[in-house]
Design a protein around this motif. Sequence first.
Motif, PDB file in Angstrom:
ATOM      1  N   TYR A 173       0.364 -11.254   6.720  1.00 19.38           N
ATOM      2  CA  TYR A 173      -0.872 -10.835   7.202  1.00 19.38           C
ATOM      3  C   TYR A 173      -2.023 -11.284   6.278  1.00 19.38           C
ATOM      4  O   TYR A 173      -1.874 -11.172   5.206  1.00 19.38           O
ATOM      5  N   LYS A 193       0.945  -8.741   2.856  1.00 20.64           N
ATOM      6  CA  LYS A 193      -0.368  -8.397   3.412  1.00 20.64           C
ATOM      7  C   LYS A 193      -1.397  -8.818   2.281  1.00 20.64           C
ATOM      8  O   LYS A 193      -1.391  -8.219   1.291  1.00 20.64           O
ATOM      9  N   ALA A 201      -1.440  -3.894   8.835  1.00 27.29           N
ATOM     10  CA  ALA A 201      -0.308  -4.539   9.252  1.00 27.29           C
ATOM     11  C   ALA A 201       0.894  -4.011   9.941  1.00 27.29           C
ATOM     12  O   ALA A 201       0.390  -3.512  10.972  1.00 27.29           O
ATOM     13  N   SER A 205      -4.637  -8.440   9.902  1.00 24.34           N
ATOM     14  CA  SER A 205      -4.737  -7.040   9.581  1.00 24.34           C
ATOM     15  C   SER A 205      -6.188  -6.925   9.332  1.00 24.34           C
ATOM     16  O   SER A 205      -6.697  -7.277   8.312  1.00 24.34           O
TER      17      SER A 205
END
Length: 221
Positions: free
Chosen positions: A185, A158, A15, A211
């Motif tokens: 992400y 994330k 990330a 990511s």
Amino acid sequence: MYKINEVFETIQGEASFTGTPSIFVRLQGCPVGCAWCDTKQTWDVNPTYLVSLEKTVEKKADSEWWANATPQEIITQFEERGYTAKHIVITGGEPCMYDLNELCNLLHDAGYTTQVETSGTFEVLVPKETWVTVSPKINMRGGYDVLTSAMQRADEIKHPVAMQKHIDELEALFEQTGVTPKLIYLQPISQKAKATKLAIDTCVKKNWRLSIQVHKYIGIN
């Protein structure tokens, strides 16, 4: 006292802080139950595996060993080990099972920046200066809901993905909580080709970010 599974210095591979020299403080304990978790050794707080803080810092492989430590004892370990990174990643396990204000404030006073990686299933108790990465764990076997308050506190999302349903679940969470963070992400689970293509295609379509767990590609912790 915080329950510490391990402490190590490396490069953040995920990330927004990808490439940043970082000290990871991994806390013990997590009831969320993610099927693909790669740190299952942190799930249980078993008194059988209670050791000294020095042993958790020195261990060379994943284990259920854990130690009790005060914030100052944690910082002292950084100094004794000669760590030079100034960014601290507090992860787990599920670090937000703990009130992290005391630890983060002491780290800030000592000149460090802090980041917390959480599933979003516990209240995020950190100072305003701490960067919060929420990796929302939706419909996991532990039965915990992702909290709206955790989503509101997130500086970035994330989200691990393997199939389309994971993206659908994330979008449903945004709608349910009324929160759509600016930084989103997608992270392919286990670096599989199909998951990676799905993540890339979705990021391009929605103007999200990718990511790719750089540390796993280059073979470091």
